[in-house]
Structures are given as structure tokens and as C-alpha cells.
Design a protein around this motif. Structure first.
Motif, PDB file in Angstrom:
ATOM      1  N   ASP A 104       6.124   7.128   8.924  1.00 32.18           N
ATOM      2  CA  ASP A 104       4.776   7.676   8.751  1.00 32.18           C
ATOM      3  C   ASP A 104       4.065   7.736  10.095  1.00 32.18           C
ATOM      4  OD1 ASP A 104       5.081   7.945   6.028  1.00 32.18           O
ATOM      5  OD2 ASP A 104       3.870   6.200   5.493  1.00 32.18           O
TER       6      ASP A 104
ATOM      7  N   LEU B 181      -2.457  11.791   4.034  1.00 32.81           N
ATOM      8  CA  LEU B 181      -2.682  10.868   2.932  1.00 32.81           C
ATOM      9  C   LEU B 181      -3.685   9.819   3.376  1.00 32.81           C
ATOM     10  CD1 LEU B 181       1.061  10.190   2.025  1.00 32.81           C
ATOM     11  CD2 LEU B 181      -0.485  11.692   0.762  1.00 32.81           C
TER      12      LEU B 181
ATOM     13  N   ALA C  13       0.817  -1.219   0.000  1.00 27.82           N
ATOM     14  CA  ALA C  13       0.000   0.000   0.000  1.00 27.82           C
ATOM     15  C   ALA C  13       0.848   1.266   0.000  1.00 27.82           C
ATOM     16  CB  ALA C  13      -0.933  -0.008   1.207  1.00 27.82           C
ATOM     17  N   GLY C  14       2.167   1.117   0.176  1.00 30.45           N
ATOM     18  CA  GLY C  14       3.059   2.268   0.121  1.00 30.45           C
ATOM     19  C   GLY C  14       3.316   2.952   1.441  1.00 30.45           C
ATOM     20  N   ILE C  15       2.979   2.297   2.551  1.00 26.17           N
ATOM     21  CA  ILE C  15       3.271   2.870   3.867  1.00 26.17           C
ATOM     22  C   ILE C  15       4.776   2.830   4.104  1.00 26.17           C
ATOM     23  CG2 ILE C  15       2.956   2.555   6.359  1.00 26.17           C
ATOM     24  CD1 ILE C  15       0.169   1.523   5.768  1.00 26.17           C
TER      25      ILE C  15
ATOM     26  N   VAL D 244      -5.529  -0.389   3.089  1.00 29.01           N
ATOM     27  CA  VAL D 244      -4.715  -1.588   3.269  1.00 29.01           C
ATOM     28  C   VAL D 244      -5.636  -2.787   3.402  1.00 29.01           C
ATOM     29  CG1 VAL D 244      -2.981  -2.734   4.690  1.00 29.01           C
ATOM     30  CG2 VAL D 244      -2.937  -0.239   4.448  1.00 29.01           C
TER      31      VAL D 244
ATOM     32  N   SER E 155      -8.892   1.738   6.204  1.00 28.56           N
ATOM     33  CA  SER E 155      -8.327   3.004   5.727  1.00 28.56           C
ATOM     34  C   SER E 155      -7.469   3.644   6.806  1.00 28.56           C
ATOM     35  CB  SER E 155      -9.439   3.978   5.307  1.00 28.56           C
ATOM     36  OG  SER E 155     -10.210   4.369   6.428  1.00 28.56           O
TER      37      SER E 155
ATOM     38  N   VAL F   2      -4.769   6.056   2.854  1.00 35.18           N
ATOM     39  CA  VAL F   2      -4.238   4.812   2.308  1.00 35.18           C
ATOM     40  C   VAL F   2      -5.167   3.663   2.695  1.00 35.18           C
ATOM     41  CG1 VAL F   2      -2.269   3.225   2.312  1.00 35.18           C
ATOM     42  CG2 VAL F   2      -1.878   5.680   2.518  1.00 35.18           C
TER      43      VAL F   2
ATOM     44  N   ARG G 172       2.950  12.337   6.602  1.00 39.99           N
ATOM     45  CA  ARG G 172       4.291  11.952   6.160  1.00 39.99           C
ATOM     46  C   ARG G 172       5.207  13.162   6.100  1.00 39.99           C
ATOM     47  NH1 ARG G 172       4.195   8.248   1.119  1.00 39.99           N
ATOM     48  NH2 ARG G 172       3.593   6.795   2.789  1.00 39.99           N
TER      49      ARG G 172
END
Length: 201
Positions: free
Chosen positions: A33, A74, A27-29, A78, A62, A76, A67
Motif C-alpha cells: 500500500d 482508501l 485496520a486492513g493495511i 488506525v 487517518s 483507513v 492500493r
């Protein structure tokens, strides 16, 4: 993903580590963060975040992420999956001077064979200096620790002494020989070793 409260004054939930191959990674975490909300609910403590993030497998959760220096958050999504976090991981951090990094997350359920494989792999790459990262390692089974420490012992090194009013127990290499694998004694004693610890070790 492993979350931690690194600012005890402001109590914020910070991502301490993201494991490869996990939904959080996909998910780009990123490490560092700050999770400010889970499914729209504000969170301030790690246990709050963990309880809300965990749920039925194959459903989505969610996360509102802050960041770096961004002022806005943001959003995100998952997907929840069953994941297994490795107790031991290794890498080579300095190829030019052959320094390896071994991360041991816990001695609960740690099989010395996992550490043996990591150290043998580093040795195969001609690494002779290693950093063992024990930060946030909360301990575990005594036998797992003894089995791991045996790799670095020499002769009759003492690794623990327990004293009470009635007895005095000394755990040395003889204990390791009787309880574990004799071949493990001193298997990697030639490594130059540095350990990293923090307040949660």
C-alpha cells in the motif's frame, strides 16, 4: 507497520511490512500500500509519515491509502497502540521440500536465544534448508551478531578480522567460547543456508 521509500525518484511512502496482531493489520493495511496522506496531510518521505502516524496511545489516525491499480484512495483509521516488533520471526515456506524462512530485522537488542528458538523450532519440523532474510537489517551490536553466527560455525572458523595500524584482531570460535555459550558453537551447522540482502542490509 514498517514504511519505506521504494521509489527514490518519485519519493512515495510504501508499506514494506505489516506485523500480525498490530493495529495496522487489524485496520486492513496491506504490504505494498502507498500512504499518500496522514490526517489529511500529504506525505512523500517515510520519516514524514512516521512522525505524523505516531502519537498519543488510544487515539486514532487517518491514512489515505493508494492500493494496486486503484485510481481513488482508501481512507483507513488506525488506533495508536504501543507495539513490540519481534527481532526474529520464522515460518516454513515450502513444506514439500522442507525450506524454512528466518527473518532477522536487527542485531540491536537481538538475543541469540531468540534465533536459537527459531532454528530449534524449524529443526523440530525436520527442516534442513533455511533462508535467512537480512533485508533492511541495519546492523546492531557486534556481540549479538557473533552470538548468532556461532550457531553455524565449525571448528575454528574465523568470522571477523579487524586490522588497524597498531593491531590485528581475529574473532574466531575461541572468542565465542569465552564470551558466549560454548554449547552454541555449531549447534545448527548442518543447515544449508542462503541469506537475502539488499542495499539497506
Amino acid at each position: 507497520v514498517r514504511v519505506d521509500s521504494v521509489d527514490k525518484q518519485k519519493t512515495k511512502v510504501v508499506v514494506a511490512e505489516v506485523f500480525s496482531g498490530t493495529p495496522a493489520k487489524q485496520a486492513g493495511i496491506l504490504e505494498g500500500d502507498t500512504i499518500v496522506a496522514v490526517d489529511g496531510k500529504k506525505v512523500f518521505l517515510p520519516m514524514e509519515a512516521k512522525d505524523l502516524i505516531r502519537g498519543k496511545i488510544d487515539t486514532k489516525v487517518s491514512l489515505e491509502i493508494l492500493r494496486n491499480v486503484r485510481q481513488d484512495t482508501l481512507l483507513v483509521f488506525v488506533e495508536r497502540k504501543s507495539i513490540t516488533i519481534p527481532t526474529v520471526t520464522w515460518s516454513i515456506v515450502r513444506k514439500d521440500v522442507a525450506i524454512g524462512l528466518v527473518k532477522i530485522r536487527s542485531f540491536s537488542g537481538l538475543e541469540p536465544s531468540f534465533l536459537r528458538l527459531a532454528l530449534a523450532s524449524l529443526k523440530a519440523f525436520e527442516v534442513d534448508r533455511i533462508v535467512i532474510d537480512l533485508r533492511d537489517n541495519s546492523g546492531g551490536f557486534v556481540k549479538s551478531f557473533f552470538g548468532s553466527s556461532a550457531f553455524f560455525m565449525k571448528g575454528n572458523d574465523t568470522i571477523a578480522t579487524a586490522v588497524s595500524r597498531k593491531s590485528r584482531l581475529v574473532y574466531d570460535s575461541l572468542y565465542i567460547v569465552n564470551a558466549l555459550n560454548k554449547k552454541d558453537i555449531g549447534r545448527f551447522k548442518d543447515f544449508k543456508v542462503v541469506c537475502l540482502i539488499n542495499n539497506d542490509t
